[in-house]
Design a protein around this motif. Sequence first.
Motif, short mmCIF file in Angstrom:
data_model
loop_
_atom_site.label_atom_id
_atom_site.label_comp_id
_atom_site.label_asym_id
_atom_site.label_seq_id
_atom_site.Cartn_x
_atom_site.Cartn_y
_atom_site.Cartn_z
N GLY A 54 55.98 53.50 -54.14
CA GLY A 54 55.60 52.13 -54.41
C GLY A 54 54.21 51.99 -55.02
N HIS A 55 53.92 50.78 -55.46
CA HIS A 55 52.64 50.50 -56.13
C HIS A 55 51.55 50.24 -55.08
CE1 HIS A 55 49.82 49.22 -59.12
NE2 HIS A 55 49.75 47.99 -58.64
N VAL A 56 50.42 50.91 -55.25
CA VAL A 56 49.27 50.78 -54.35
C VAL A 56 48.09 50.23 -55.13
CG1 VAL A 56 47.71 51.96 -52.77
CG2 VAL A 56 50.09 52.72 -52.97
N VAL A 57 47.45 49.22 -54.58
CA VAL A 57 46.30 48.59 -55.25
C VAL A 57 45.02 48.99 -54.50
CG1 VAL A 57 45.23 46.42 -55.93
CG2 VAL A 57 47.73 46.65 -55.98
N GLU A 58 44.06 49.55 -55.24
CA GLU A 58 42.74 49.88 -54.68
C GLU A 58 41.69 48.99 -55.33
OE1 GLU A 58 41.90 54.01 -55.15
OE2 GLU A 58 43.49 54.67 -53.78
N PHE A 59 40.79 48.43 -54.51
CA PHE A 59 39.78 47.53 -55.04
C PHE A 59 38.57 47.51 -54.11
CE2 PHE A 59 42.71 45.27 -52.37
CZ PHE A 59 41.95 44.37 -51.64
N ASP A 60 37.51 46.84 -54.55
CA ASP A 60 36.25 46.75 -53.80
C ASP A 60 35.76 48.13 -53.35
OD1 ASP A 60 36.32 44.08 -54.14
OD2 ASP A 60 36.78 43.55 -52.07
N VAL A 64 30.25 56.36 -50.95
CA VAL A 64 29.86 56.83 -49.62
C VAL A 64 29.46 58.29 -49.75
CG1 VAL A 64 31.34 55.19 -48.39
CG2 VAL A 64 32.27 57.41 -49.09
N GLU A 65 29.10 58.87 -48.63
CA GLU A 65 28.54 60.23 -48.65
C GLU A 65 29.52 61.23 -49.26
OE1 GLU A 65 26.72 63.52 -45.50
OE2 GLU A 65 27.20 61.47 -44.84
N ARG A 66 30.81 61.07 -48.98
CA ARG A 66 31.80 62.05 -49.43
C ARG A 66 32.68 61.54 -50.58
NH1 ARG A 66 34.03 64.70 -43.77
NH2 ARG A 66 31.99 65.42 -42.99
N GLY A 67 32.20 60.57 -51.31
CA GLY A 67 32.97 60.07 -52.44
C GLY A 67 33.00 58.56 -52.48
N GLN A 68 34.20 57.98 -52.47
CA GLN A 68 34.38 56.54 -52.54
C GLN A 68 35.21 56.04 -51.37
OE1 GLN A 68 36.04 55.45 -56.39
NE2 GLN A 68 34.06 54.63 -57.02
N GLN A 69 34.88 54.82 -50.98
CA GLN A 69 35.69 54.14 -49.97
C GLN A 69 36.19 52.84 -50.59
OE1 GLN A 69 33.67 52.49 -46.54
NE2 GLN A 69 35.44 52.87 -45.21
N CYS A 70 37.50 52.64 -50.57
CA CYS A 70 38.11 51.48 -51.21
C CYS A 70 39.01 50.73 -50.23
CB CYS A 70 38.94 51.89 -52.43
SG CYS A 70 38.04 52.78 -53.71
N LYS A 71 39.17 49.46 -50.48
CA LYS A 71 40.21 48.71 -49.80
C LYS A 71 41.55 49.06 -50.45
CE LYS A 71 37.49 44.68 -48.36
NZ LYS A 71 37.38 43.20 -48.43
N VAL A 72 42.57 49.18 -49.64
CA VAL A 72 43.89 49.59 -50.13
C VAL A 72 44.92 48.57 -49.69
CG1 VAL A 72 45.65 51.38 -50.13
CG2 VAL A 72 43.23 52.02 -49.99
N TRP A 73 45.70 48.12 -50.67
CA TRP A 73 46.81 47.21 -50.38
C TRP A 73 48.10 47.84 -50.87
CZ3 TRP A 73 48.52 42.52 -53.70
CH2 TRP A 73 49.60 41.87 -53.08
N TYR A 74 48.98 48.14 -49.93
CA TYR A 74 50.28 48.71 -50.27
C TYR A 74 51.21 47.56 -50.67
CZ TYR A 74 48.38 52.92 -48.20
OH TYR A 74 47.59 54.00 -47.92
N GLN A 75 51.11 47.19 -51.92
CA GLN A 75 51.76 45.98 -52.41
C GLN A 75 53.29 46.06 -52.29
OE1 GLN A 75 51.75 45.13 -56.73
NE2 GLN A 75 50.79 43.17 -56.19
N THR A 76 53.86 47.13 -52.81
CA THR A 76 55.32 47.28 -52.77
C THR A 76 55.83 47.38 -51.34
OG1 THR A 76 55.18 48.48 -54.88
CG2 THR A 76 57.26 48.61 -53.67
N ALA A 77 55.10 48.13 -50.50
CA ALA A 77 55.52 48.30 -49.11
C ALA A 77 55.48 46.97 -48.36
CB ALA A 77 54.62 49.32 -48.42
#
Length: 233
Positions: A54-60, A64-77
């Motif tokens: 399914g389609h996953v949306v990452e935003f905002d 962070v210390e080890r890369g990136q932290q994003c909000k995740v919305w499992y749109q299709t799920a």
Amino acid sequence: MTSDSVPVSGDPRRLLADTRDLARRVRLAQRVTWLPLLVLAVVTFGAILVYRFGHVVEFDCRSVERGQQCKVWYQTATIYWWTALVLAYLVIAVGYRRVASARGLGTRVAPYVIAGITLLTLFTAFWQVRVHYLPLPDPAGPPAWSVLALGRLTDFTGSIGLALLVLAWLERHPALLLFALGYLTVVVVPINFGWGTHWGPDWQFAPMLVISGGVLLLGSAGFALAQRLRRPR
């Protein structure tokens, strides 16, 4: 014209016992416990491929210390769970009504269906607010266990277990109550037997969905067998 009559006199304790026995037999005849567990197991297993493809949306996102932290919305799920569970509750309601009609009885399935759809709606709204409007948690340390447990309890699989508690109450069904509590324990802990360690991020939800769906499927088989053994020959 003659007709059979029911005596209104007699031992009050015997009459009360007979009334309770009749009510118990009616409740037993009304139960189709295997049906909701089977339908909900199918829905849970179906979610595995939805999360994988399914389609996953990452935003905002933020650094962070080890890369990136994003909000995740499992749109299709999210769309899948909402649609599939609503349809599942409708199928369960139709199934209960057909069985009750065939046995010449009423059914109490409507409050269960209403409770299931209400919980689904509330939890969907809760997660939409949490994902889109609340800030990301502090990545400095792991979140408290209570926060994780609340998140799992208010997830789609958690809503299934909470609705089963309502069904157990409606049917006065101690075995279903114990099953629902056990299912919620599996959801909240969660129990995964160490599966999925090397499955990759695309399959991160598969272990829990396999186990949760498996519990529902085994419960359905168990209640169906118990009902068959209880049925008079």
